[in-house]
Motif scaffolding. Sequence first.
Motif, short mmCIF file in Angstrom:
data_model
loop_
_atom_site.label_atom_id
_atom_site.label_comp_id
_atom_site.label_asym_id
_atom_site.label_seq_id
_atom_site.Cartn_x
_atom_site.Cartn_y
_atom_site.Cartn_z
N TYR A 319 0.87 -1.18 0.00
CA TYR A 319 0.00 0.00 0.00
C TYR A 319 0.90 1.22 0.00
N THR A 370 -3.56 1.61 -3.38
CA THR A 370 -3.22 2.95 -3.84
C THR A 370 -4.40 3.88 -3.61
N SER A 371 -4.33 5.07 -4.19
CA SER A 371 -5.40 6.05 -4.03
C SER A 371 -6.14 6.25 -5.35
N ALA A 372 -7.36 6.73 -5.24
CA ALA A 372 -8.13 7.05 -6.43
C ALA A 372 -7.42 8.11 -7.27
N TYR A 374 -4.20 8.55 -7.62
CA TYR A 374 -3.11 7.93 -8.38
C TYR A 374 -3.65 7.19 -9.60
N ILE A 375 -4.74 6.45 -9.43
CA ILE A 375 -5.35 5.75 -10.55
C ILE A 375 -5.77 6.73 -11.63
N CYS A 398 -6.67 -2.41 -4.21
CA CYS A 398 -7.49 -1.61 -3.29
C CYS A 398 -7.28 -0.13 -3.58
N SER A 399 -8.35 0.61 -3.50
CA SER A 399 -8.30 2.06 -3.70
C SER A 399 -9.03 2.75 -2.56
N THR A 400 -8.41 3.79 -2.02
CA THR A 400 -9.07 4.56 -0.97
C THR A 400 -8.53 5.99 -1.00
N LEU A 404 -13.45 6.53 -5.93
CA LEU A 404 -12.93 6.14 -7.24
C LEU A 404 -14.07 6.24 -8.25
N SER A 424 -12.72 -0.96 -3.95
CA SER A 424 -12.75 0.42 -3.47
C SER A 424 -13.22 0.35 -2.02
#
Length: 659
Positions: A319, A370-372, A374-375, A398-400, A404, A424
């Motif tokens: 993460y 990662t984070s939304a 970054y995506i 995983c995204s937080t 997202l 998410s």
Amino acid sequence: MVVGGRSQYRLTMDSLPLWTPGRDQAAHTNLARFAAGADIDIVAEGGYERLHRWSVRYPGAFWSAVWDFCEVVASERGSAPVVEAQHMADVRFFEGARLNFAENLLVGPDDETAIVFADESGAYTETRRAELRALVSRLVGAMRAEGVGPGDRVACWMPNVPETYAVMLAAASVGAVFSSTSPDFGTAGVLDRFGQIEPKLLFAVDGYDYGGQRFDCRERVADIRAGLPTVAATVVLNRTDRGSLPEGTADFDDWIGPHPAGPIQFEQLPFDHPLYVLYSSGTTGRPKCIVHRAGGILLKHLCEHQLHCDVRPGDRVFYFTTTGWMMWSWLASALASRAAAVVWDGNPAHPNLDVSFNLADRAGVTLFGTSARYIDSLRKAGVSPRNTHSLSALRTICSTGSPLSPDGFDYVYQEVKADVHLASISGGTDLCGCLVAGDPTSAVWPGEIQRPALGLDIQVLDGDGTLLGPGQFGELVCASPFPSQPLRFWGEGGDQRYRAAYYERFEGRWHQGDYICATEHGGFVISGRSDATLNPGGVRIGTAEIYRLVDAMDEVVESVVVGQPVDGDTRVVLFVKLVEGVRLDNEMEAVIRAAIRSGASPRHVPAVICAVDDIPRTRSGKTVELAVRDAICGRPIANIEALANPEALDYFRNRPELA
């Protein structure tokens, strides 16, 4: 869209789910094995719903089953898994249990990998569990020699490196309370946090690298040490070889030198013994010091990792996080599931945006967190990891950090990996965990968080406390107690302030402060913080409804939307950072307005659109809408130190368009 005066959610795509696990794949998950213990077939239609209802209706049986399934290590289990109380905040779990958080994280064979570490310099190391236990044992010896014991505070101003995890584990071993923040915080920001908890030990770093630059921390170490009169010893990790350390500090290696490695004597402590102090972002005032209980964090993270994220022994969990974000604690807990924590120190976009995927391939990452944001950056830059990387071990993404968008979901399946569980997730520092989370046994729909977390009765309420149905946005509330509810806020009146923060808005229920709706698929869509919700003409609008449309535009790098009080009402103001070479002229404004009008509703269309060169963010990458709102209203911004780029606020002050 708006129906009957209430903001509602609609799918942006009339399509099949983006991903559905095969029946055999779902049947071999941890979640399926756990559900079978409750005589529930998770793969059958409605399986998760039945499991969730059972987990909420019978919390004692559920959390006991989690304890057993995840093999919690304890010298005593206690007499009752749940002790009811009149107030939700007073409910206790596993009263009488005696355990040690660090002991649970340090289990496993000697030769099993515990920490995989990489940084911008090209360094790459794998630390075995035997090596980690040896380092922790030496730190334990040094801490006990300094008189550190249960309840003392250990503060850590260090980067995301293996030594930081070892310091936390050593503190937990002796029963001390651990608190960390990242070295990019300035002196005032560190003292705003550590100064409240009066630590006995301070760990710091001499410098760190970020984005190809080296930052010297030694002067700040001296200033921070001077501002913490309770500190008995300041220990500095030498990472940059810049020379002498500040006067009165000890070198990390020299400090543990007299203490040989050996067996660790783990203090056996109550389930509710304080483990961490985490901090609110502090963008609206002095940071709140949130005290988390050891047993609660352990049990909640085990549940999230093993059941919601299907983490297994031997997995590699990555993460991207700094030591100042709750996800650092979440990542550390992966050790308790006998997975390796994959740790990156530095800028995740240096020297290019796919550096994290290089690490994923090299380390064999199974869960990529990662984070939304970054995506979205990857999507806009046209990065296609599926064409440049193997990612053969990767099962979960995983995204937080922020919602997202549906476009972000599409991007992951089109350009990262088609056969992957995209979870998410959302919760917060408040509970150091998730309120809504992933489900590896069911479908992933664009823009949706899959499920309510097990053991948590998640509800969507309107302002009067009325339960809302699918599609209607309201307040995110949890109506059932859960183990990782904080103990209190640190300091005088901490219990009263804690209860006021989470339980007063809806009496007896946890109020998270997110604007959310349930979906017809059993999932959720979060549309931003409810305290930042827009209210033009008396109709509530979640900011994420605008972001998902504007930030999807190729011309827009990122945006922030706020409400500005004008003539007794609120007008929606949108700020956009545009890609180089694009101007915010009348034509560009018309394109933005048309996208919002057609994709959301006429009420979502901003009254004013302004271009800015940068947008302020917290150090964990979250856009700070409230700070922007205060800036355009001419109000002072509290705790500038909480921002990664406070200079960006200058772009919002005294705007002639907002006069």
